[in-house]
Design a protein around this motif. Structure first.
Motif, PDB file in Angstrom:
ATOM      1  N   SER A  56       0.894  -1.150  -0.133  1.00 56.20           N
ATOM      2  CA  SER A  56      -0.168  -0.209   0.871  1.00 56.20           C
ATOM      3  C   SER A  56       0.668   1.635   0.241  1.00 56.20           C
ATOM      4  CB  SER A  56      -0.828   0.369   1.097  1.00 56.20           C
ATOM      5  OG  SER A  56      -0.326   0.566   2.661  1.00 56.20           O
ATOM      6  N   ILE A  57       2.434   1.081   0.789  1.00 53.92           N
ATOM      7  CA  ILE A  57       3.022   1.958   0.528  1.00 53.92           C
ATOM      8  C   ILE A  57       3.525   2.780  -0.805  1.00 53.92           C
ATOM      9  CG2 ILE A  57       5.357   3.172   1.536  1.00 53.92           C
ATOM     10  CD1 ILE A  57       4.595   2.037   4.265  1.00 53.92           C
ATOM     11  N   GLY A  58       3.626   1.170  -0.740  1.00 43.33           N
ATOM     12  CA  GLY A  58       4.407   1.592  -3.095  1.00 43.33           C
ATOM     13  C   GLY A  58       3.204   1.887  -3.135  1.00 43.33           C
ATOM     14  N   ALA A  59       2.349   1.906  -3.610  1.00 44.54           N
ATOM     15  CA  ALA A  59       1.134   2.392  -4.343  1.00 44.54           C
ATOM     16  C   ALA A  59       0.774   3.775  -4.372  1.00 44.54           C
ATOM     17  CB  ALA A  59       0.061   0.807  -3.990  1.00 44.54           C
ATOM     18  N   ALA A  60       0.899   3.786  -2.940  1.00 42.71           N
ATOM     19  CA  ALA A  60       0.561   5.053  -2.520  1.00 42.71           C
ATOM     20  C   ALA A  60       1.946   5.995  -3.226  1.00 42.71           C
ATOM     21  CB  ALA A  60       0.502   5.839  -1.012  1.00 42.71           C
ATOM     22  N   ASN A  61       3.057   5.623  -2.470  1.00 44.26           N
ATOM     23  CA  ASN A  61       3.916   6.398  -2.899  1.00 44.26           C
ATOM     24  C   ASN A  61       4.096   6.790  -4.880  1.00 44.26           C
ATOM     25  OD1 ASN A  61       5.277   7.094  -0.304  1.00 44.26           O
ATOM     26  ND2 ASN A  61       7.138   5.518  -1.737  1.00 44.26           N
ATOM     27  N   THR A  62       3.824   6.121  -5.220  1.00 44.70           N
ATOM     28  CA  THR A  62       3.563   6.045  -7.154  1.00 44.70           C
ATOM     29  C   THR A  62       2.408   6.719  -7.494  1.00 44.70           C
ATOM     30  OG1 THR A  62       4.446   4.223  -7.728  1.00 44.70           O
ATOM     31  CG2 THR A  62       3.446   4.362  -9.362  1.00 44.70           C
ATOM     32  N   PHE A  63       1.348   6.493  -6.932  1.00 47.66           N
ATOM     33  CA  PHE A  63       0.051   7.341  -7.291  1.00 47.66           C
ATOM     34  C   PHE A  63       0.451   8.925  -6.919  1.00 47.66           C
ATOM     35  CE2 PHE A  63      -3.548   9.444  -5.820  1.00 47.66           C
ATOM     36  CZ  PHE A  63      -4.361   9.656  -6.741  1.00 47.66           C
ATOM     37  N   THR A  64       1.155   9.024  -5.904  1.00 43.77           N
ATOM     38  CA  THR A  64       1.468  10.616  -5.377  1.00 43.77           C
ATOM     39  C   THR A  64       2.406  11.472  -6.081  1.00 43.77           C
ATOM     40  OG1 THR A  64       0.724  10.188  -2.930  1.00 43.77           O
ATOM     41  CG2 THR A  64       2.286  12.341  -3.770  1.00 43.77           C
ATOM     42  N   ARG A  65       3.396  10.199  -6.341  1.00 40.59           N
ATOM     43  CA  ARG A  65       4.290  10.980  -7.369  1.00 40.59           C
ATOM     44  C   ARG A  65       3.976  10.745  -8.821  1.00 40.59           C
ATOM     45  NH1 ARG A  65       9.249  13.011  -4.874  1.00 40.59           N
ATOM     46  NH2 ARG A  65      10.023  12.307  -6.849  1.00 40.59           N
ATOM     47  N   ASN A  66       3.618   9.728  -9.693  1.00 40.59           N
ATOM     48  CA  ASN A  66       3.632  10.056 -11.436  1.00 40.59           C
ATOM     49  C   ASN A  66       2.548   9.701 -11.255  1.00 40.59           C
ATOM     50  OD1 ASN A  66       5.695   7.250  -9.425  1.00 40.59           O
ATOM     51  ND2 ASN A  66       6.188   9.025 -10.707  1.00 40.59           N
ATOM     52  N   LEU A  67       1.113  10.224 -10.939  1.00 35.03           N
ATOM     53  CA  LEU A  67       0.059   9.943 -11.445  1.00 35.03           C
ATOM     54  C   LEU A  67      -0.255  11.930 -10.953  1.00 35.03           C
ATOM     55  CD1 LEU A  67      -2.075   7.228 -11.013  1.00 35.03           C
ATOM     56  CD2 LEU A  67      -1.262   8.016 -13.373  1.00 35.03           C
ATOM     57  N   TRP A  68      -0.583  11.870  -9.362  1.00 35.44           N
ATOM     58  CA  TRP A  68      -0.828  13.285  -8.942  1.00 35.44           C
ATOM     59  C   TRP A  68      -0.091  14.398  -9.396  1.00 35.44           C
ATOM     60  CZ3 TRP A  68      -5.540  13.679  -7.383  1.00 35.44           C
ATOM     61  CH2 TRP A  68      -6.333  14.742  -6.936  1.00 35.44           C
ATOM     62  N   ARG A  69       1.146  14.028  -8.839  1.00 32.65           N
ATOM     63  CA  ARG A  69       2.349  15.028  -9.174  1.00 32.65           C
ATOM     64  C   ARG A  69       1.930  15.554 -11.033  1.00 32.65           C
ATOM     65  NH1 ARG A  69       8.001  15.301  -7.621  1.00 32.65           N
ATOM     66  NH2 ARG A  69       8.508  13.656  -9.969  1.00 32.65           N
ATOM     67  N   PRO A  70       2.592  14.823 -12.083  1.00 31.68           N
ATOM     68  CA  PRO A  70       2.749  15.445 -13.280  1.00 31.68           C
ATOM     69  C   PRO A  70       1.021  16.007 -13.975  1.00 31.68           C
ATOM     70  CG  PRO A  70       2.363  12.624 -13.397  1.00 31.68           C
ATOM     71  CD  PRO A  70       2.935  13.244 -11.742  1.00 31.68           C
ATOM     72  N   PHE A  71       0.099  15.145 -13.839  1.00 31.98           N
ATOM     73  CA  PHE A  71      -1.389  15.182 -14.525  1.00 31.98           C
ATOM     74  C   PHE A  71      -2.013  16.104 -13.486  1.00 31.98           C
ATOM     75  CE2 PHE A  71       0.386  10.933 -15.967  1.00 31.98           C
ATOM     76  CZ  PHE A  71       0.569  11.568 -17.080  1.00 31.98           C
ATOM     77  N   VAL A  72      -1.974  16.442 -12.538  1.00 37.43           N
ATOM     78  CA  VAL A  72      -2.591  17.741 -11.424  1.00 37.43           C
ATOM     79  C   VAL A  72      -2.050  18.281 -10.873  1.00 37.43           C
ATOM     80  CG1 VAL A  72      -4.540  17.085  -9.602  1.00 37.43           C
ATOM     81  CG2 VAL A  72      -4.755  15.088 -10.438  1.00 37.43           C
ATOM     82  N   ASN A  73      -1.578  18.140 -10.109  1.00 37.94           N
ATOM     83  CA  ASN A  73      -0.481  19.349  -9.207  1.00 37.94           C
ATOM     84  C   ASN A  73       1.254  18.819  -8.923  1.00 37.94           C
ATOM     85  OD1 ASN A  73       0.201  21.516  -7.610  1.00 37.94           O
ATOM     86  ND2 ASN A  73      -0.666  20.391  -5.237  1.00 37.94           N
ATOM     87  N   GLN A  74       1.266  19.813 -10.106  1.00 43.07           N
ATOM     88  CA  GLN A  74       2.716  19.847  -9.935  1.00 43.07           C
ATOM     89  C   GLN A  74       3.573  20.566  -9.002  1.00 43.07           C
ATOM     90  OE1 GLN A  74       1.052  20.887 -13.368  1.00 43.07           O
ATOM     91  NE2 GLN A  74       1.842  20.041 -15.054  1.00 43.07           N
ATOM     92  N   ASN A  75       2.835  21.611  -8.656  1.00 48.32           N
ATOM     93  CA  ASN A  75       3.662  21.798  -7.525  1.00 48.32           C
ATOM     94  C   ASN A  75       3.751  21.864  -6.359  1.00 48.32           C
ATOM     95  OD1 ASN A  75       4.580  23.557  -9.779  1.00 48.32           O
ATOM     96  ND2 ASN A  75       2.782  24.666  -9.607  1.00 48.32           N
ATOM     97  N   MET A  76       3.772  20.339  -5.855  1.00 49.21           N
ATOM     98  CA  MET A  76       3.469  20.456  -3.985  1.00 49.21           C
ATOM     99  C   MET A  76       4.515  19.942  -3.732  1.00 49.21           C
ATOM    100  SD  MET A  76       1.022  16.827  -4.893  1.00 49.21           S
ATOM    101  CE  MET A  76       1.194  15.765  -4.063  1.00 49.21           C
ATOM    102  N   SER A  77       4.800  20.618  -2.367  1.00 45.74           N
ATOM    103  CA  SER A  77       5.295  21.185  -1.005  1.00 45.74           C
ATOM    104  C   SER A  77       5.941  19.304  -0.929  1.00 45.74           C
ATOM    105  CB  SER A  77       5.111  21.512  -0.349  1.00 45.74           C
ATOM    106  OG  SER A  77       4.045  21.330   0.385  1.00 45.74           O
ATOM    107  N   PRO A  78       7.089  18.896  -0.376  1.00 45.41           N
ATOM    108  CA  PRO A  78       6.943  18.184   0.570  1.00 45.41           C
ATOM    109  C   PRO A  78       5.808  17.259   1.321  1.00 45.41           C
ATOM    110  CG  PRO A  78       8.810  18.683   0.441  1.00 45.41           C
ATOM    111  CD  PRO A  78       8.150  19.818   0.081  1.00 45.41           C
ATOM    112  N   SER A  79       5.208  17.938   2.475  1.00 46.75           N
ATOM    113  CA  SER A  79       4.302  17.686   3.211  1.00 46.75           C
ATOM    114  C   SER A  79       3.310  17.357   3.030  1.00 46.75           C
ATOM    115  CB  SER A  79       4.219  18.842   4.317  1.00 46.75           C
ATOM    116  OG  SER A  79       3.755  19.531   3.499  1.00 46.75           O
ATOM    117  N   GLU A  80       2.529  18.157   1.201  1.00 47.13           N
ATOM    118  CA  GLU A  80       1.305  17.622   1.065  1.00 47.13           C
ATOM    119  C   GLU A  80       1.293  16.458   0.265  1.00 47.13           C
ATOM    120  OE1 GLU A  80      -0.094  22.235  -1.159  1.00 47.13           O
ATOM    121  OE2 GLU A  80       1.351  21.546  -2.450  1.00 47.13           O
TER     122      GLU A  80
END
Lengths: 58, 509
Positions: B353-377
């Motif tokens: 679940s951690i691996g999937a969550a890291n991947t979702f955050t970094r490689n789906l949400w960040r490039p396609f939804v919000n490019q400017n996420m802070s580390p805490s976001e």
């Protein structure tokens, strides 16, 4: 040399027609099973040798 | 049902409470700021050789493996042993490739395989597709950990059906979800110590005590072979089975071993385990020492034959191992082994679940939804996703037939291999074009799915090439590479490649 050492256990693992036999048995275990079980620690040894000969940092 | 086995259940609960407490304490272990994704999701990359050994061992050799591998051996014999050549093939591969990947990810601050793919090819659609494949393939894997857990809870005497039957599983999984949310990768890393030591103890006990009771290994193999022969005599059209492979099983056995080995380290949870290591040295140590778990796996596989010798008759082969233990061990030790299996589900489920969550955050949400996420976001989103993924898996197991998760898991393996070219070729050359690899990936996914489709059920093997029965994942990835190769000649150069050969080499100490 490093690559050959790594390849040896891999090739042994997929030579299935050659180890798909019953004899010689060991403690009543058919060859198929004990060969694969001996191959596991042997593969560790080959990886270690590959690291040593390849100069990898261990 | 004769009722609940009180002694076994008490021992089971004791160990479960122990690891729950550890899961919460883990937040303070090797203290770091858990509001940063690399701390929450990769343990700050501070896990040395020993911790990595326990974590990867706990992560790769899952509860489902402990139940499913002997189940196949129980049902059809030698074919189930494909897991052994499979795990032999993995470690030379890890030794060669994973230190390179670790070096590049460390130097460039990547947290996932898809991060690396973006860095190498500068193509966010390839990155997204790699991420999506990983997440979709991981979901059923998590669900199957629940199946492993459910089997032992049922064997303790809890009811099989209805909400009361699902309650222990639901509670266990929700507790897991909460401490993973809090502690991140530190939780499964800490629990893995307990899990792995327990598994080693019960396997050593099982392979000594059970054969002693059943008249030795010779007698065990004889009675298994007798049972298989009787089954085939009663039903000549049944699938081949026996203590050696039938000629028709040889190619599927070999290609399934190779394909599974290629797929394993593409899963987000395996990469999470590798990338959380403290350095390339720790990874090399583990390539040499992790085969110890493969030996345990081979011994666990033998339990399938021991169940035959012990006269265990079950409708669902997955009940064979729990029933064998109930027949062979005193209650307190049954509780211990079942706890080991259940905790064995928690570690991989958490890392997955951690691996999937890291991947979702970094490689789906960040490039396609919000490019400017802070580390805490990033960290907040990943924590939330780890909950979503686990609850999703729970819902699948509670409300859909188990076969659904099994089918999806089978397809997941076939899909996972398709990202092998993008990641592994990228470690050695960026000659391939991002767009070409994306096209290859999509063709591979389609081809693998098409080959696996059967009129009555999904099948892992088909005769698409020269009439030889081959594992679909392997056939599909061959086509995948071919497409990537041809299109790489045609397509324009990659937008960016931030990697140099120096990035892949060990940093000078």
């Amino acid at each position: 040399m490093r690559y050959i050492l790594l390849l040896i256990p891999c090739i042994a693992a997929v030579l299935t027609p050659y180890y798909n036999i019953t004899d010689p048995m060991l403690f009543g275990i058919p060859f198929f099973y004990w060969f694969l079980m001996v191959l596991i620690p042997a593969s560790s040894l080959f990886i270690w040798l590959a690291a040593k000969t390849g100069g990898d940092d261990l | 049902m004769s009722g609940i086995n009180v002694t076994a259940t008490a021992v089971f609960i004791f160990f479960f409470v122990l690891v729950t407490v550890m899961g919460f304490i883990a937040a303070r272990w090797k203290a770091g700021d858990l509001n940063e994704l690399h701390e929450w999701g990769l343990g700050g990359r501070r896990f040395g050789s020993w911790i990595t050994w326990f974590l990867l061992g706990g992560d790769l050799y899952t509860a489902y493996t402990v139940i499913a591998v002997p189940a196949v051996v129980y049902a059809i014999g030698a074919y189930g042993f494909f897991a052994v050549p499979y795990t032999i093939l993995i470690y030379p591969f890890i030794f060669l490739t994973m230190p390179r990947l670790w070096n590049a990810t460390h130097k460039r601050g990547y947290l996932t395989g898809a991060d690396f793919v973006y860095g190498a090819y500068g193509n966010k659609w390839l990155e997204g597709m790699v991420a999506l494949t990983g997440i979709i393939a991981t979901m059923p894997y998590i669900a199957l950990q629940l199946v492993g857990m459910e089997k032992v809870i049922q064997a303790l005497g809890f009811p099989h059906e209805g909400m009361a039957g699902h309650l222990p599983l639901t509670i266990a999984f929700l507790i897991l979800a909460v401490y993973t949310y809090r502690s991140g990768l530190r939780a499964p890393a800490m629990i893995a110590f307990v899990k792995d030591i327990m598994i080693y103890i019960f396997v050593i006990a099982a392979v000594i005590i059970i054969p002693a009771k059943l008249g030795g290994y010779g007698a065990i193999f004889d009675s298994a072979q007798k049972d298989f022969a009787a089954q085939l005599a009663a039903n000549p059209s049944a699938p081949a089975r026996g203590i050696l492979l039938a000629p028709a099983q040889i190619w599927p056995f070999i290609t399934l071993a190779i394909g599974s080995a290629m797929a394993l380290f593409m899963y987000p949870h395996s990469l999470t385990g590798v990338l959380s290591a403290s350095g390339p040295k720790a990874i090399r140590h583990n390539a040499i020492s992790l085969p110890a778990y493969s030996l345990v796996l081979a011994l666990i596989a033998m339990l399938g034959y021991m169940a035959h010798a012990a006269g265990i008759k079950v409708q669902n082969p997955q009940d064979a191992v729990p029933q064998l233990f109930l027949a062979m061990f005193p209650s307190w030790f049954v509780g211990f082994t079942f706890a080991a299996i259940a905790i064995g589900a928690l570690v991989p489920a958490a890392v997955m679940s951690i691996g999937a969550a890291n991947t979702f955050t970094r490689n789906l949400w960040r490039p396609f939804v919000n490019q400017n996420m802070s580390p805490s976001e990033e960290s907040t989103l990943a924590k939330l996703m780890s909950l979503v993924v686990k609850i999703g898996a729970l819902i699948v197991i509670l409300f859909l037939p188990t076969q659904f998760a099994l089918d999806l898991q089978l397809l997941g393996g076939v899909w996972m291999i398709q990202i092998f070219p993008a990641i592994i070729l990228g470690l050695y050359t960026r000659w391939f074009k991002g767009g070409a690899l994306l096209a290859g990936l999509i063709v591979g996914l389609a081809m693998g799915t098409y080959l696996s489709y059967g009129p009555t059920s999904w099948v892992p093997v088909s005769k698409a090439f020269l009439g030889i029965p081959l594992y679909n994942g392997l056939t599909a990835v061959a086509l995948n590479v071919l497409v990537a190769l041809v299109l790489s000649f045609i397509l324009p150069a990659n937008k960016s490649d931030e990697l140099t050969e120096a990035d892949f080499r060990d940093a000078k100490a």
